[in-house]
Scaffold this motif. Structure first.
Motif, mmCIF file in Angstrom:
data_model
loop_
_atom_site.group_PDB
_atom_site.id
_atom_site.type_symbol
_atom_site.label_atom_id
_atom_site.label_comp_id
_atom_site.label_asym_id
_atom_site.label_seq_id
_atom_site.Cartn_x
_atom_site.Cartn_y
_atom_site.Cartn_z
ATOM 1 N N TYR A 32 -23.693 61.490 7.900
ATOM 2 C CA TYR A 32 -24.440 59.890 7.383
ATOM 3 C C TYR A 32 -24.803 59.982 5.947
ATOM 4 C CZ TYR A 32 -23.624 58.015 12.030
ATOM 5 O OH TYR A 32 -23.116 57.509 13.758
ATOM 6 N N SER A 35 -31.752 59.217 5.012
ATOM 7 C CA SER A 35 -33.216 59.144 3.758
ATOM 8 C C SER A 35 -34.252 59.243 4.192
ATOM 9 C CB SER A 35 -33.279 57.522 3.949
ATOM 10 O OG SER A 35 -31.997 56.740 3.220
ATOM 11 N N TRP A 47 -39.034 52.475 1.376
ATOM 12 C CA TRP A 47 -37.804 53.763 1.090
ATOM 13 C C TRP A 47 -38.278 54.542 0.019
ATOM 14 C CZ3 TRP A 47 -35.104 54.250 -3.020
ATOM 15 C CH2 TRP A 47 -33.905 54.925 -3.999
ATOM 16 N N THR A 50 -32.641 59.220 -0.596
ATOM 17 C CA THR A 50 -31.619 58.991 -0.056
ATOM 18 C C THR A 50 -30.675 60.229 -0.218
ATOM 19 O OG1 THR A 50 -31.767 56.638 0.638
ATOM 20 C CG2 THR A 50 -29.771 57.986 0.692
ATOM 21 N N ALA A 97 -34.270 58.781 8.084
ATOM 22 C CA ALA A 97 -33.445 57.936 9.449
ATOM 23 C C ALA A 97 -32.059 58.845 8.645
ATOM 24 C CB ALA A 97 -33.965 57.048 9.013
ATOM 25 N N ARG A 99 -27.227 57.066 8.630
ATOM 26 C CA ARG A 99 -26.844 55.127 7.834
ATOM 27 C C ARG A 99 -25.519 55.939 7.498
ATOM 28 N NH1 ARG A 99 -29.474 51.424 3.422
ATOM 29 N NH2 ARG A 99 -29.145 53.139 1.764
ATOM 30 N N GLU A 105 -26.998 48.883 8.034
ATOM 31 C CA GLU A 105 -28.222 49.027 8.822
ATOM 32 C C GLU A 105 -28.759 50.997 9.058
ATOM 33 O OE1 GLU A 105 -28.892 46.216 7.663
ATOM 34 O OE2 GLU A 105 -30.786 47.188 9.308
ATOM 35 N N TYR A 106 -29.602 51.188 9.205
ATOM 36 C CA TYR A 106 -30.382 52.732 9.582
ATOM 37 C C TYR A 106 -29.570 52.521 11.362
ATOM 38 C CZ TYR A 106 -32.334 53.729 5.371
ATOM 39 O OH TYR A 106 -32.744 53.805 3.886
ATOM 40 N N ASP A 107 -29.056 53.327 11.560
ATOM 41 C CA ASP A 107 -28.414 53.845 13.082
ATOM 42 C C ASP A 107 -29.480 54.217 13.635
ATOM 43 O OD1 ASP A 107 -25.646 54.406 11.415
ATOM 44 O OD2 ASP A 107 -25.426 53.104 12.596
ATOM 45 N N TRP A 109 -33.453 56.778 14.092
ATOM 46 C CA TRP A 109 -34.488 56.860 13.263
ATOM 47 C C TRP A 109 -35.783 57.947 13.967
ATOM 48 C CZ3 TRP A 109 -36.820 54.283 9.132
ATOM 49 C CH2 TRP A 109 -36.051 52.965 8.831
#
Length: 119
Positions: A32, A35, A47, A50, A97, A99, A105-107, A109
């Motif tokens: 993954y 971020s 944001w 990342t 986060a 992804r 999308e972010y999976d 958090w």
């Protein structure tokens, strides 16, 4: 159970430094992108930075470029955010986060950690 647990927040004076950590479990961390996203009081999410799966590519918002450094240790399932030259406008709750890649999308958090920059 997937978990992202941030730590390292606190109160610091302008010009100071903090190092945030985010420990991951319950998923294949090394697969993954990770971020950091922050949310200041009364504002929407912003944001911050990342890092890609291998750690070789990093990206920063203009507001933090040159002051913040993101890194990761896949052996420890942990992502870091070194924050230097902190400003009052960096005050926010910082979330990590996960992804699978850009455009997704972010999976997952974390719960967030508070950073307050004040004299």
């Amino acid at each position: 159970e997937v978990q992202l647990v941030e730590s390292g927040g606190g109160m610091v004076q302008p010009g100071g430094s903090l190092r945030l950590s985010c420990a991951a479990s319950g998923f294949t961390f090394s697969s993954y992108d990770m971020s950091w996203v922050r949310q200041a009081p009364g504002k929407g999410p912003e944001w911050v930075s990342t890092i890609n799966t291998g750690g070789g590519n990093t990206y920063y918002a203009d507001s933090v470029k040159g002051r913040f450094t993101i890194s990761r240790d896949n052996a420890k399932n942990t992502v870091y955010l070194q924050m230097n030259s902190l400003k009052p406008e960096d005050t926010a709750v910082y979330y990590c986060a996960a992804r699978v890649g850009v455009g997704y999308e972010y999976d997952y958090w974390g719960q967030g950690t508070q950073v307050t920059v004040s004299s």
